[in-house]
Write a protein that holds these residues in place. Structure first.
Motif, PDB file in Angstrom:
ATOM      1  N   ALA A 113       0.840  -1.204   0.000  1.00 48.84           N
ATOM      2  CA  ALA A 113       0.000   0.000   0.000  1.00 48.84           C
ATOM      3  C   ALA A 113       0.873   1.251   0.000  1.00 48.84           C
ATOM      4  CB  ALA A 113      -0.925  -0.001   1.208  1.00 48.84           C
ATOM      5  N   ASN A 114       1.940   1.224   0.826  1.00 47.74           N
ATOM      6  CA  ASN A 114       2.850   2.370   0.899  1.00 47.74           C
ATOM      7  C   ASN A 114       3.414   2.698  -0.487  1.00 47.74           C
ATOM      8  OD1 ASN A 114       2.513   2.585   3.645  1.00 47.74           O
ATOM      9  ND2 ASN A 114       4.401   1.539   4.181  1.00 47.74           N
ATOM     10  N   LYS A 115       3.819   1.646  -1.196  1.00 48.78           N
ATOM     11  CA  LYS A 115       4.399   1.847  -2.543  1.00 48.78           C
ATOM     12  C   LYS A 115       3.406   2.517  -3.473  1.00 48.78           C
ATOM     13  CE  LYS A 115       8.021  -1.529  -3.037  1.00 48.78           C
ATOM     14  NZ  LYS A 115       8.017  -2.964  -2.921  1.00 48.78           N
ATOM     15  N   ALA A 116       2.112   2.197  -3.267  1.00 50.12           N
ATOM     16  CA  ALA A 116       1.073   2.772  -4.121  1.00 50.12           C
ATOM     17  C   ALA A 116       0.563   4.105  -3.559  1.00 50.12           C
ATOM     18  CB  ALA A 116      -0.073   1.767  -4.267  1.00 50.12           C
ATOM     19  N   GLY A 117       1.177   4.570  -2.467  1.00 52.14           N
ATOM     20  CA  GLY A 117       0.800   5.863  -1.872  1.00 52.14           C
ATOM     21  C   GLY A 117      -0.553   5.843  -1.173  1.00 52.14           C
ATOM     22  N   ILE A 118      -0.971   4.656  -0.707  1.00 54.03           N
ATOM     23  CA  ILE A 118      -2.299   4.530  -0.072  1.00 54.03           C
ATOM     24  C   ILE A 118      -2.148   4.493   1.452  1.00 54.03           C
ATOM     25  CG2 ILE A 118      -4.340   3.040   0.141  1.00 54.03           C
ATOM     26  CD1 ILE A 118      -3.555   1.926  -2.666  1.00 54.03           C
ATOM     27  N   PRO A 119      -2.851   5.389   2.181  1.00 50.27           N
ATOM     28  CA  PRO A 119      -2.794   5.336   3.649  1.00 50.27           C
ATOM     29  C   PRO A 119      -3.459   4.063   4.196  1.00 50.27           C
ATOM     30  CG  PRO A 119      -4.358   7.008   2.908  1.00 50.27           C
ATOM     31  CD  PRO A 119      -3.697   6.477   1.686  1.00 50.27           C
ATOM     32  N   VAL A 120      -2.949   3.558   5.332  1.00 54.90           N
ATOM     33  CA  VAL A 120      -3.480   2.316   5.908  1.00 54.90           C
ATOM     34  C   VAL A 120      -3.948   2.541   7.340  1.00 54.90           C
ATOM     35  CG1 VAL A 120      -2.935  -0.055   6.612  1.00 54.90           C
ATOM     36  CG2 VAL A 120      -1.975   0.850   4.496  1.00 54.90           C
ATOM     37  N   ILE A 121      -5.185   2.154   7.608  1.00 63.24           N
ATOM     38  CA  ILE A 121      -5.690   2.166   8.981  1.00 63.24           C
ATOM     39  C   ILE A 121      -5.656   0.727   9.481  1.00 63.24           C
ATOM     40  CG2 ILE A 121      -7.697   2.552  10.462  1.00 63.24           C
ATOM     41  CD1 ILE A 121      -8.620   4.702   8.501  1.00 63.24           C
ATOM     42  N   SER A 122      -4.990   0.518  10.615  1.00 64.16           N
ATOM     43  CA  SER A 122      -4.980  -0.798  11.258  1.00 64.16           C
ATOM     44  C   SER A 122      -6.217  -0.809  12.156  1.00 64.16           C
ATOM     45  CB  SER A 122      -3.692  -0.901  12.067  1.00 64.16           C
ATOM     46  OG  SER A 122      -3.374  -2.193  12.417  1.00 64.16           O
ATOM     47  N   TYR A 123      -7.168  -1.675  11.820  1.00 62.32           N
ATOM     48  CA  TYR A 123      -8.484  -1.638  12.481  1.00 62.32           C
ATOM     49  C   TYR A 123      -8.567  -2.707  13.557  1.00 62.32           C
ATOM     50  CZ  TYR A 123     -13.642  -1.641  12.824  1.00 62.32           C
ATOM     51  OH  TYR A 123     -14.944  -1.583  13.267  1.00 62.32           O
TER      52      TYR A 123
END
Ligand code: BGC
Length: 344
Positions: A113-123
């Motif tokens: 996700a980081n490589k694609a520039g997408i923020p990640v929420i750990s739920y």
């Protein structure tokens, strides 16, 4: 002739008007599609009833905010969850919300996700060793403390117990144990509490919990309580206790306020559960996901170090539920109906 010319002009005018209306329409649709925020929700499992509520409430809130949610569930399989995340990224999600099966293994999904520039929420469950944007959960240490404190009070501060932890791959399971240790360790050190058997239930699977309970029962039947970390594993343990003629005779703890667990509580085969208002977590997460997807600023009330960095967090409070406050908690909150818990 004159009439024919007038008719022809009219037809041409109507055609032009139609084309214009059509292009405005498609233009709006294109704009809407461009503005529509797509969010990816990757779940470990839908096995425990709570995750179905998490999914439904998250999707409902996100849709209310004009977003579309793509949902995947990995059935407790890390390889499947990585594939789910890959497909969500390929489908153009602008924010990823992940409930990891294995908090450490899912660092790989975060890197993608980081490589694609997408923020990640750990739920709800923490992803460790990765650059996540946000962690949102309940006060998991408090959950463990409440379970242990209830057990200690119910057995009068002394006695032999069985301890059943959750999935060793889930960081929450470790936090629940930490909370339980906070209460139990001083009593174990003093000799007031003795742990006759303890183990971790792989994948939080009730059938693994039943096996652990059976292993304890083969050793001894001399114990007064079973400290289970959630309702699913409590269900497995209670099944084994039933087969050994001990159902309802020892204290059993839980968590999640699952409908079946609440029924067991009013029937007296389970002693307590910890209620976590899922609607609050799911709603907050959806609001946050939409903001992050639109690159808007978000705030946090705390931080947790996940081995990679200090991650902004929010922890929501939890509530102990017993026979006595069932009506004032889960039923009042419409988490379950009265009929579902007590029958007609
Ligand atoms: C959650 C619990 C749940 C368990 C099994 C934990 O991470 O916090 O609510 O019962 O996973 O799914």
């Amino acid at each position: 002739m004159k009439l024919k010319i007038i008719l022809l002009v009219l037809v041409v005018l109507m055609l032009i008007a139609n084309i214009k209306a059509f292009s405005i329409h498609t233009g709006e649709a294109k704009k809407k599609a461009k503005d529509e925020v797509v969010i990816g929700l990757s779940l470990d499992t839908l096995k425990e009833a709570r995750w179905q509520k998490d999914r439904d409430m998250f999707v409902a809130q996100a849709e209310k905010l004009g977003a579309k949610v793509l949902v995947q569930s990995a059935n407790s399989d890390d390889t499947a969850q990585i594939k789910d995340i890959q497909s969500l990224i390929t489908n153009g999600v602008k924010c990823l919300v992940i409930v990891p099966h294995d908090g450490a293994a899912m660092a790989k999904g975060v890197e993608m996700a980081n490589k694609a520039g997408i923020p990640v929420i750990s739920y709800d469950r923490l992803i460790t060793g990765a650059d996540i944007t946000y962690y949102l959960s309940f006060d998991n240490i408090k959950v463990g403390e409440k379970q242990a404190q209830f057990l200690v009070d119910a057995i009068g501060g002394k006695g032999k117990i069985v301890r059943m932890y959750g999935a060793p791959t889930d960081n929450n399971a470790k936090m629940f144990k930490q909370g339980q240790d906070n209460v139990l360790q001083p009593l174990i050190d003093k000799g007031d509490i003795e742990v006759v058997h303890e183990d971790w239930a792989t994948d939080w699977d009730p059938s693994n919990a039943k096996k652990i309970m059976n292993a304890a029962l083969t050793k001894t039947k001399d114990f007064v309580g079973v400290l289970c970390s959630n309702d699913g594993t409590a269900g497995g343990a209670i099944q084994a206790l039933k087969e050994a003629g001990l159902e309802g005779k020892v204290v059993v703890t839980g968590q999640d306020a699952d409908e079946v667990a609440c029924q067991r509580i009013v029937n007296g085969t389970q002693s307590m559960t910890v209620y976590k208002p899922i609607s609050k977590l799911a709603r907050k997460a959806a609001i946050l996901a939409v903001k992050l997807a639109k690159h808007k600023p978000v705030s946090a009330t705390g931080i947790i170090n996940n081995g990679f960095k200090d991650v902004p967090t929010i922890y929501l409070p939890v509530i102990t539920v017993t026979k006595d406050n069932m009506d004032k908690t889960v039923i009042k909150d419409k988490f379950h109906t009265k009929e579902a818990i007590y029958g007609k």
